[in-house]
Design an enzyme around this catalytic site. Structure first.
Site, PDB file in Angstrom:
ATOM      1  N   THR A 143       0.872  -1.185   0.000  1.00  0.00           N
ATOM      2  CA  THR A 143       0.000   0.000   0.000  1.00  0.00           C
ATOM      3  C   THR A 143       0.908   1.233   0.000  1.00  0.00           C
ATOM      4  OG1 THR A 143      -0.250  -0.236   2.408  1.00  0.00           O
ATOM      5  CG2 THR A 143      -2.023  -1.096   1.023  1.00  0.00           C
TER       6      THR A 143
ATOM      7  N   THR B 152      -1.817  -1.567   8.170  1.00  0.00           N
ATOM      8  CA  THR B 152      -1.980  -2.979   8.441  1.00  0.00           C
ATOM      9  C   THR B 152      -0.648  -3.678   8.232  1.00  0.00           C
ATOM     10  OG1 THR B 152      -4.286  -3.020   7.817  1.00  0.00           O
ATOM     11  CG2 THR B 152      -3.119  -5.079   7.637  1.00  0.00           C
TER      12      THR B 152
ATOM     13  N   GLU C 159       6.460   4.924   7.627  1.00  0.00           N
ATOM     14  CA  GLU C 159       6.084   6.165   6.949  1.00  0.00           C
ATOM     15  C   GLU C 159       6.878   7.348   7.494  1.00  0.00           C
ATOM     16  OE1 GLU C 159       1.499   4.978   5.744  1.00  0.00           O
ATOM     17  OE2 GLU C 159       1.851   6.178   7.529  1.00  0.00           O
TER      18      GLU C 159
ATOM     19  N   SER D 291      -5.056  21.847   0.077  1.00  0.00           N
ATOM     20  CA  SER D 291      -4.525  23.125  -0.407  1.00  0.00           C
ATOM     21  C   SER D 291      -5.611  23.925  -1.118  1.00  0.00           C
ATOM     22  CB  SER D 291      -3.359  22.859  -1.350  1.00  0.00           C
ATOM     23  OG  SER D 291      -3.706  21.942  -2.353  1.00  0.00           O
TER      24      SER D 291
END
Length: 471
Positions: A189, A243, A334, A471
């Site tokens: 992902t 996950t 991340e 934005s």
């Protein structure tokens, strides 16, 4: 994104670039993979971008019965694929021959439709399996996993069509590196690289192989345990834990009960010992298949009650392999710029050491200090002291040390409860490394318990990835 946030991120802060992580994925010789498996990855259309692989298939083609073991999330909102896989393992007493996974949609919190879709994936994949020659019970033989957005239903017709293509003249199933890589990519992902590893081991003079893949970069703080239903659940002992998904395949022959016990032990020390952001997913699943393809017909299944030596070798190899796979998830966290091992020594019990290591690894204050390359050991102590233990903690015996990965000298910052005069330049050198270790010694002596957790830092990039900046 508001003008204030734009100004903050673009002008006020100097943001360190997130290092590339693609070097963690390298080609593996096809001969290194276990025999008796066929794999592929397919683009079904779950992911909108054309060509992205989003459905993976793994089939066992061994003539021997294939054992299956799994550890699943303990989140109260277990996703449909988790519930269905638990039922398959329970109904077949720990036997299964296939795995289907999709990325792009978690099929979690999707009610009755989610369950129907997960079963549809199982039934369609069952049709790809060769007829069972012996030992595998009748019924469904496929386990299922999903990862992606929670609360959305699957585009099930696209997924079923993709699975069906593998028996209608468009098959891409194989057992070479390209096939294993396709399957690993189908898991991804927000991952930046496919996470794929293999290794060999020997038991009683016979060589066996392990290979596996996992995925995960965000929503990573697994707490998984054996199936909660069926005969495999009864054998569970002790505390059990985007996950996290993973699967490991071996061509060794292992009995279902022993495979489950070995996996439960391995998961506690690997996947249940990693954290990116402290958030447990609804879908976390680790599955192991053992098809016996490298064992001759006369070789019995490895079983801890019948051959303890063989079982202990297998358990050790599985645990070390699971740790290697689990580390890849943290390395791909991340926005992560650091890979940090948190080691807690001298604890009354393993569970005590594991709880403290988890608490330090999930502390936002600790993780932001690591990103800022600040040896703020006070935050580490605060996290350590917040955990109730099975025996009293003696602050005057606690030590904290930063250990670099490059083999240079370690940096003690607290020794037996007394603060050291910290060389800030040296501290900055260690914390600027991509890999380093934080050791918390509770002073219980060499025979006391040790646990390790693998974690990463919190960066501005993590906020950008997970925030909803319009934005």
């Amino acid at each position: 994104m508001s003008r204030i946030l734009k100004r903050f991120f673009s002008s006020t802060v100097t943001i360190k670039p997130t290092p590339s992580k693609t070097h963690h994925h390298q080609p593996i010789p096809s001969s290194n993979f276990p025999s008796g498996y066929l794999l592929t990855g397919i683009h079904a259309g779950v992911k909108k971008k054309p060509g992205l692989l989003d459905v993976g298939l793994i089939l066992s083609t061994s003539s021997r019965p294939t054992s299956a073991a799994a550890c699943f999330t303990k989140n109260a909102f277990k996703a449909a694929p988790v519930l269905v896989s638990e039922q398959v393992i329970a109904s077949n007493a720990g036997r299964a021959r296939a795995l289907v996974v999709n990325s792009g949609c978690a099929n979690a919190v999707t009610g009755k439709q989610g369950m129907e879709d997960a079963w549809a994936m199982v039934k369609e994949t069952d049709k790809l399996l060769p007829p069972s020659s012996s030992g595998t019970p009748d019924g469904h033989e496929t386990l299922v996993m999903s990862t992606g957005v929670i609360g959305q239903t699957l585009p099930i017709s696209k997924i079923l069509s993709a699975i069906r293509s593998q028996r209608e003249g468009q098959a891409s199933l194989g057992n070479d590196f390209a096939a294993w890589e396709r399957a690993a990519k189908a898991f991804m992902t927000t991952d930046t690289f496919p996470k794929l590893r293999s290794r060999s081991f020997t038991i009683h003079g016979r060589e066996y192989k392990l290979a596996g893949m996992d995925k995960g970069a965000g929503m990573i703080h697994p707490d998984m345990g054996p199936p909660s239903i069926g005969p495999m659940a009864a054998g569970a002992k002790g505390p059990l834990h985007a996950t996290l998904l993973g699967c490991i395949m071996t061509d060794a022959a292992v009995s279902p009960a022993s495979l489950q016990r070995a996996l439960t032990y391995a998961v506690e020390r690997s996947f249940n010992s990693i954290s990116v952001d402290g958030d447990m997913s609804t879908n976390d699943t680790i599955i192991v298949l053992a098809n016996g393809a490298a064992a001759d017909a006369a070789t019995p299944e490895i079983d801890d009650a019948k051959d303890k030596e063989a079982y202990e070798i297998f358990k050790k190899e599985l645990t070390e392999f699971a740790i290697d796979l689990a580390k890849l998830v943290v390395r791909d966290g991340e926005g992560a710029t650091k890979f940090v091992t948190v080691t807690v020594k001298g604890a009354p019990t393993y569970q005590d050491a594991h709880l403290i290591a988890s608490r330090v690894s999930t502390s936002a204050l600790v993780k932001t200090a690591l990103y800022g390359e600040d040896a703020n050991w006070g935050r580490i102590l605060a996290a350590t002291g917040s955990i109730p233990l099975s025996a009293p903690l003696h602050p005057d015996k606690v030590s904290v040390t930063f250990v670099p990965s490059d083999g240079t000298a370690s940096l003690p910052v607290l020794v037996n409860g007394e603060p050291e005069k910290v060389d800030e330049v040296r501290a900055k050198e260690i914390l600027s490394l991509e890999d380093f270790e934080v050791v918390v010694d509770l002073g219980g002596g060499d025979k006391a318990e040790v646990a390790r957790y693998y974690t990463c830092d919190f960066s501005y990039e993590y906020v950008r990835i997970n925030g909803d900046y319009r934005s």
